[in-house]
Enzyme design. Structure first.
Site, PDB file in Angstrom:
ATOM      1  N   GLY A   1       0.765  -1.235   0.000  1.00 23.71           N
ATOM      2  CA  GLY A   1       0.000   0.000   0.000  1.00 23.71           C
ATOM      3  C   GLY A   1       0.800   1.291   0.000  1.00 23.71           C
ATOM      4  O   GLY A   1       0.236   2.357  -0.245  1.00 23.71           O
ATOM      5  N   ASP A   2       2.107   1.222   0.273  1.00 25.70           N
ATOM      6  CA  ASP A   2       2.954   2.427   0.242  1.00 25.70           C
ATOM      7  C   ASP A   2       4.355   2.009  -0.203  1.00 25.70           C
ATOM      8  O   ASP A   2       5.355   2.370   0.410  1.00 25.70           O
ATOM      9  CB  ASP A   2       2.997   3.074   1.627  1.00 25.70           C
ATOM     10  CG  ASP A   2       3.615   4.479   1.615  1.00 25.70           C
ATOM     11  OD1 ASP A   2       3.810   5.032   0.518  1.00 25.70           O
ATOM     12  OD2 ASP A   2       3.919   5.007   2.700  1.00 25.70           O
ATOM     13  N   LEU A   3       4.408   1.260  -1.301  1.00 24.53           N
ATOM     14  CA  LEU A   3       5.636   0.560  -1.675  1.00 24.53           C
ATOM     15  C   LEU A   3       6.523   1.401  -2.582  1.00 24.53           C
ATOM     16  O   LEU A   3       6.796   1.040  -3.726  1.00 24.53           O
ATOM     17  CB  LEU A   3       5.289  -0.785  -2.330  1.00 24.53           C
ATOM     18  CG  LEU A   3       6.432  -1.806  -2.401  1.00 24.53           C
ATOM     19  CD1 LEU A   3       7.026  -2.086  -1.042  1.00 24.53           C
ATOM     20  CD2 LEU A   3       5.940  -3.095  -3.047  1.00 24.53           C
ATOM     21  N   TRP A   4       7.014   2.503  -2.059  1.00 23.03           N
ATOM     22  CA  TRP A   4       8.022   3.255  -2.798  1.00 23.03           C
ATOM     23  C   TRP A   4       9.393   2.652  -2.486  1.00 23.03           C
ATOM     24  O   TRP A   4       9.548   1.851  -1.562  1.00 23.03           O
ATOM     25  CB  TRP A   4       7.950   4.739  -2.465  1.00 23.03           C
ATOM     26  CG  TRP A   4       8.398   5.153  -1.111  1.00 23.03           C
ATOM     27  CD1 TRP A   4       7.784   4.908   0.078  1.00 23.03           C
ATOM     28  CD2 TRP A   4       9.589   5.889  -0.802  1.00 23.03           C
ATOM     29  NE1 TRP A   4       8.490   5.457   1.102  1.00 23.03           N
ATOM     30  CE2 TRP A   4       9.616   6.071   0.611  1.00 23.03           C
ATOM     31  CE3 TRP A   4      10.631   6.419  -1.563  1.00 23.03           C
ATOM     32  CZ2 TRP A   4      10.640   6.746   1.252  1.00 23.03           C
ATOM     33  CZ3 TRP A   4      11.643   7.109  -0.916  1.00 23.03           C
ATOM     34  CH2 TRP A   4      11.649   7.270   0.468  1.00 23.03           C
TER      35      TRP A   4
ATOM     36  N   ASN B   1      11.012   2.118   0.961  1.00 20.19           N
ATOM     37  CA  ASN B   1      10.453   1.106   1.855  1.00 20.19           C
ATOM     38  C   ASN B   1      10.869  -0.308   1.461  1.00 20.19           C
ATOM     39  O   ASN B   1      10.303  -1.284   1.966  1.00 20.19           O
ATOM     40  CB  ASN B   1       8.924   1.209   1.896  1.00 20.19           C
ATOM     41  CG  ASN B   1       8.457   2.392   2.719  1.00 20.19           C
ATOM     42  OD1 ASN B   1       9.212   2.931   3.522  1.00 20.19           O
ATOM     43  ND2 ASN B   1       7.216   2.807   2.525  1.00 20.19           N
TER      44      ASN B   1
END
Length: 291
Positions: free
Chosen positions: A194-197, A200
């Site tokens: 869900g926030d896989l930049w 991370n």
């Protein structure tokens, strides 16, 4: 005033030999702690007497999300060692240099995590992406979930803070209104980060470990689009390996801007108009099928 070492000791049941400050992120401070048995841990902590009231749910959401992601086969997430509303303690991850082999392994890991699936889009816990609330109200259909719970709230927030003009808002609203046409073939809910930049993704000799999730049942293309947003070493190797394990639906490349629009709106909310142009470019590309 309780120290970070005292908080970690309380949550782990062990004495703490040392703590090292690693700086800050949003409204919490980061630390490396070493227990009396030599085990190293990563700690996020809101300083005593500081932090907004809504942040009491941030570490709960992250702990539950990590636990949920961790139930997938070969899940690439750190272990949650302990948490409360002001502190999160996880296993320490020693990073390695990225390699093509690790990238291919990560692609397989990510596919396995996604294929573990979810009961619905959304989640059973209140979500956060960074310090911002994330509406995880369960839904059965992805297009409206994405439009109403991932795009519209952050579009309103960005407009309210003056980072987007009325014309900008109308452009993004066209995407919100057209999501059913732009969404591609129906997909079952995937178990996504869900926030896989790229920041991370912590590389290992075999694959990677992913941290700081905004985990929920979502569209698996969202994680892959996020990896592409700010660049990832050997991204093509990751995607090729992913496709071997879990082939993506036809037209996935054209949908990358659609999936990037949510994190870009989040960035506008957090950091202002510096992300305005990129967000509007993504909205136009989404409306034109990625072109």
């Amino acid at each position: 005033m309780e120290s970070v070492a005292e908080r970690v000791a309380e949550l782990t049941g062990r004495e703490v030999d040392s703590t090292t400050s690693l700086g800050a992120s949003h409204e919490w401070h980061l630390h490396r702690a070493v227990l009396d048995d030599g085990r190293a841990l990563f700690v996020k902590a809101v300083p005593s007497g500081r932090g907004s009231a809504h942040l009491t749910g941030v570490f709960r959401a992250e702990a539950l999300g990590l636990d949920w992601l961790g139930r997938s086969f070969g899940s690439p997430v750190p272990e949650v060692v302990g948490w409360d509303t002001r502190t999160l303690v996880t296993s320490w991850v020693e990073q390695r240099e990225p390699t093509p082999h690790a990238a291919a392994s990560f692609g397989h890991q990510l596919a396995a995590m996604h294929l573990a699936g979810a009961e619905t889009f959304g989640a059973s816990w209140d979500g956060f992406i960074g310090p911002l609330p994330l509406d995880n109200t369960p839904a059965q259909e992805w297009p409206r979930f994405y439009a109403e719970q991932r795009l519209a709230p952050y579009l309103r927030k960005a407009a309210d803070r003056g980072a987007l003009t009325p014309g900008d808002v109308r452009l993004v609203e066209k995407v919100v209104d057209a999501v059913e046409e732009l969404a591609g073939p129906p997909e079952a809910p995937a178990r996504i980060h869900g926030d896989l930049w790229s920041g991370n993704v912590l590389w290992q000799d075999e694959g990677a470990v992913v941290i700081d999730p905004a985990a929920h049942g979502g569209h698996r293309e969202a994680d892959l689009a996020m990896l592409a947003l700010f660049g990832l070493p050997y991204l093509d190797r990751v995607r090729d390996a992913y496709n071997e394990a879990a082939p993506l639906a036809s037209g996935w490349r054209a949908r990358i801007p659609l999936h990037q629009l949510h994190p870009l709106l989040v960035h506008v909310c957090l950091f202002g108009a510096a992300y305005r142009t990129t967000t509007l470019d993504a909205a136009r590309a989404a409306l034109h099928g990625g072109g």
